[in-house]
Scaffold this active site. Structure first.
Site, PDB file in Angstrom:
ATOM      1  N   TYR A 165       0.840  -1.209   0.000  1.00  0.00           N
ATOM      2  CA  TYR A 165       0.000   0.000   0.000  1.00  0.00           C
ATOM      3  C   TYR A 165       0.874   1.258   0.000  1.00  0.00           C
ATOM      4  CZ  TYR A 165      -3.439   3.249   2.205  1.00  0.00           C
ATOM      5  OH  TYR A 165      -4.260   4.307   2.531  1.00  0.00           O
ATOM      6  N   LYS A 169       0.744   3.980  -3.022  1.00  0.00           N
ATOM      7  CA  LYS A 169       0.367   5.385  -2.783  1.00  0.00           C
ATOM      8  C   LYS A 169       1.551   6.320  -3.104  1.00  0.00           C
ATOM      9  CE  LYS A 169      -3.925   4.982  -0.983  1.00  0.00           C
ATOM     10  NZ  LYS A 169      -5.139   5.587  -1.566  1.00  0.00           N
TER      11      LYS A 169
HETATM   12  N1  LIG Z   1      -9.030   6.020   6.854  1.00  0.00           N
HETATM   13  C1  LIG Z   1      -7.745   6.328   6.904  1.00  0.00           C
HETATM   14  O1  LIG Z   1      -7.144   6.388   7.982  1.00  0.00           O
HETATM   15  C2  LIG Z   1      -7.000   6.663   5.646  1.00  0.00           C
HETATM   16  C3  LIG Z   1      -5.714   7.251   5.768  1.00  0.00           C
HETATM   17  C4  LIG Z   1      -5.007   7.574   4.615  1.00  0.00           C
HETATM   18  C5  LIG Z   1      -5.564   7.324   3.378  1.00  0.00           C
HETATM   19  N2  LIG Z   1      -6.802   6.745   3.292  1.00  0.00           N
HETATM   20  C6  LIG Z   1      -7.321   6.518   1.938  1.00  0.00           C
HETATM   21  O2  LIG Z   1      -8.582   7.125   1.836  1.00  0.00           O
HETATM   22  C7  LIG Z   1      -9.326   6.492   0.795  1.00  0.00           C
HETATM   23  C8  LIG Z   1     -10.723   6.200   1.302  1.00  0.00           C
HETATM   24  O3  LIG Z   1     -10.637   5.250   2.356  1.00  0.00           O
HETATM   25  P1  LIG Z   1     -11.596   5.257   3.613  1.00  0.00           P
HETATM   26  O4  LIG Z   1     -10.745   5.384   4.810  1.00  0.00           O
HETATM   27  O5  LIG Z   1     -12.721   6.195   3.423  1.00  0.00           O
HETATM   28  O6  LIG Z   1     -12.065   3.723   3.601  1.00  0.00           O
HETATM   29  P2  LIG Z   1     -13.453   3.061   3.228  1.00  0.00           P
HETATM   30  O7  LIG Z   1     -13.202   1.591   3.282  1.00  0.00           O
HETATM   31  O8  LIG Z   1     -14.547   3.621   4.064  1.00  0.00           O
HETATM   32  O9  LIG Z   1     -13.691   3.528   1.720  1.00  0.00           O
HETATM   33  C9  LIG Z   1     -13.060   2.960   0.629  1.00  0.00           C
HETATM   34  C10 LIG Z   1     -14.125   2.739  -0.433  1.00  0.00           C
HETATM   35  O10 LIG Z   1     -13.479   2.282  -1.628  1.00  0.00           O
HETATM   36  C11 LIG Z   1     -14.297   1.288  -2.185  1.00  0.00           C
HETATM   37  N3  LIG Z   1     -13.526   0.416  -3.060  1.00  0.00           N
HETATM   38  C12 LIG Z   1     -12.541  -0.439  -2.696  1.00  0.00           C
HETATM   39  N4  LIG Z   1     -12.108  -1.117  -3.769  1.00  0.00           N
HETATM   40  C13 LIG Z   1     -12.829  -0.680  -4.825  1.00  0.00           C
HETATM   41  C14 LIG Z   1     -12.846  -1.003  -6.205  1.00  0.00           C
HETATM   42  N5  LIG Z   1     -12.030  -1.945  -6.716  1.00  0.00           N
HETATM   43  N6  LIG Z   1     -13.715  -0.349  -7.012  1.00  0.00           N
HETATM   44  C15 LIG Z   1     -14.553   0.582  -6.504  1.00  0.00           C
HETATM   45  N7  LIG Z   1     -14.583   0.932  -5.202  1.00  0.00           N
HETATM   46  C16 LIG Z   1     -13.738   0.291  -4.372  1.00  0.00           C
HETATM   47  C17 LIG Z   1     -14.860   0.536  -0.978  1.00  0.00           C
HETATM   48  O11 LIG Z   1     -16.023  -0.216  -1.333  1.00  0.00           O
HETATM   49  C18 LIG Z   1     -15.138   1.672  -0.011  1.00  0.00           C
HETATM   50  O12 LIG Z   1     -16.470   2.176  -0.145  1.00  0.00           O
HETATM   51  C19 LIG Z   1      -8.537   5.255   0.403  1.00  0.00           C
HETATM   52  O13 LIG Z   1      -7.810   5.522  -0.778  1.00  0.00           O
HETATM   53  C20 LIG Z   1      -7.586   5.066   1.568  1.00  0.00           C
HETATM   54  O14 LIG Z   1      -6.410   4.397   1.191  1.00  0.00           O
HETATM   55  C21 LIG Z   1      -7.534   6.415   4.386  1.00  0.00           C
END
Ligand SMILES: NC(=O)c1ccc[n+]([C@@H]2O[C@H](COP(=O)([O-])OP(=O)(O)OC[C@H]3O[C@@H](n4cnc5c(N)ncnc54)[C@H](O)[C@@H]3O)[C@@H](O)[C@H]2O)c1
Length: 288
Positions: A165, A169
């Protein structure tokens, strides 16, 4: 020029919009008068989100790792609203397998092929989206638009729990910094990335949140506000914005370790650019 009538409202495609950060982005853009195409694998959750958001939102089931699926969604969105102002490439997935294969020690078998879902969802799907966004944003009445990707702080500061990951990223970051000047110059498209810290969403296990000092949690509003900076600020391009607690940090490029020699190794030489991309870059500082 667009050949079909277009809505007066701006139009955004948000991937990963059925939950977490993507859902929060959709809520904010609807509040601010946009049309929002919420794309996600999760149909039930995604449909519930757009029911709550009302008639200016629409749900599109989409697996972002499938180029044809993304292409179908972009086509349907453009047909529906006649323009595309922003792609918020937010879908993400952390390591599914373990590249360290610690539990394979002592085996003489070739380890199974790693799933590499994180690479596909975070990076490959982002590149698919960028290419499709360029194509459709060229059709806008005023050609151009904005692309913003969700990266992570762990793309800059290594997090050993998620090595794949972190790499995927980090690839987003470098692509953003690399392609942004070209997309702006050629197609009036800005390209930036947001790097959140720990945000409470379904992606973070509750036990992990419980083990985190609340002072180190980043509210989702900090992330949404950084996205808004990328959508609103004229001339913001090629930036990585770290979102940590309630703060935004615009991350600087690393220093060039060996001065001019380092610089020459990453300066466009126009004949090669033209051979690859079929026209000259036109970038300031490119070598003729
Ligand atoms: N939550 C954190 O602490 C955090 C920190 C840094 C970065 N992020 C990034 O933020 C973004 C959103 O994550 P989040 O925390 O809201 O998590 P989340 O799991 O709530 O949301 C991620 C969404 O992406 C969708 N998804 C996954 N694979 C998919 C695919 N192949 N096609 C279409 N949709 C798909 C999932 O169904 C989900 O609804 C991600 O890119 C994650 O890496 C999150």
């Amino acid at each position: 020029m667009s050949t079909q009538s277009s809505t007066d409202r701006k139009v955004a495609i948000i991937t990963g919009a059925a939950s977490g950060i993507g859902k929060a982005l959709a809520i904010r853009l609807i509040d601010e008068g946009w049309h929002v195409a919420c794309c996600d694998l999760q149909v039930e959750k995604g449909e519930q989100v757009v029911r709550d958001l009302g008639p200016n939102a629409a749900f599109f089931q989409c697996n972002v790792i499938d180029y044809d699926d993304q292409a179908r969604v972009f086509t349907e969105v453009f047909k529906k609203w006649g323009r595309l102002d922003a792609l918020l490439a937010n879908a993400g997935h952390s390591d599914r397998g373990s590249i360290y294969i610690l539990d394979h020690r002592g085996s003489s078998e070739i380890p199974p092929k790693p799933p590499l879902i994180s690479t596909d969802v975070c990076y490959k799907s982002f590149l698919y989206g960028v290419q499709l966004a360029i194509h459709f944003m060229r059709k806008n009445r005023t050609p151009g638009g904005r692309i913003v990707a969700t990266s992570t702080i762990a793309s800059v500061h290594p997090h050993q729990t998620f090595p794949e990951y972190c790499g995927a990223k980090a690839a987003i970051n470098q692509f953003v910094r690399t392609a942004a000047p070209v997309l702006k110059l050629k197609d009036n498209i800005s390209l930036n990335a947001i790097l959140p810290g720990i945000v409470i969403t379904g992606a973070v296990p509750q036990a992990s949140i419980d083990a985190t000092d609340p002072a180190h949690i980043t509210p989702v509003e900090t992330v949404v506000n950084a996205y808004k900076i990328c959508l609103d600020r004229e001339n913001l391009n090629g930036q990585l914005i770290e979102c940590s607690t309630d703060k935004h940090f615009f991350l600087p490029l690393p220093e060039m370790a060996n001065g001019d020699a380092t610089k020459r190794a990453c300066t466009v030489w126009e004949p090669l650019f033209e051979a690859k991309h079929h026209e000259r870059s036109g970038l300031d500082g490119a070598i003729q």
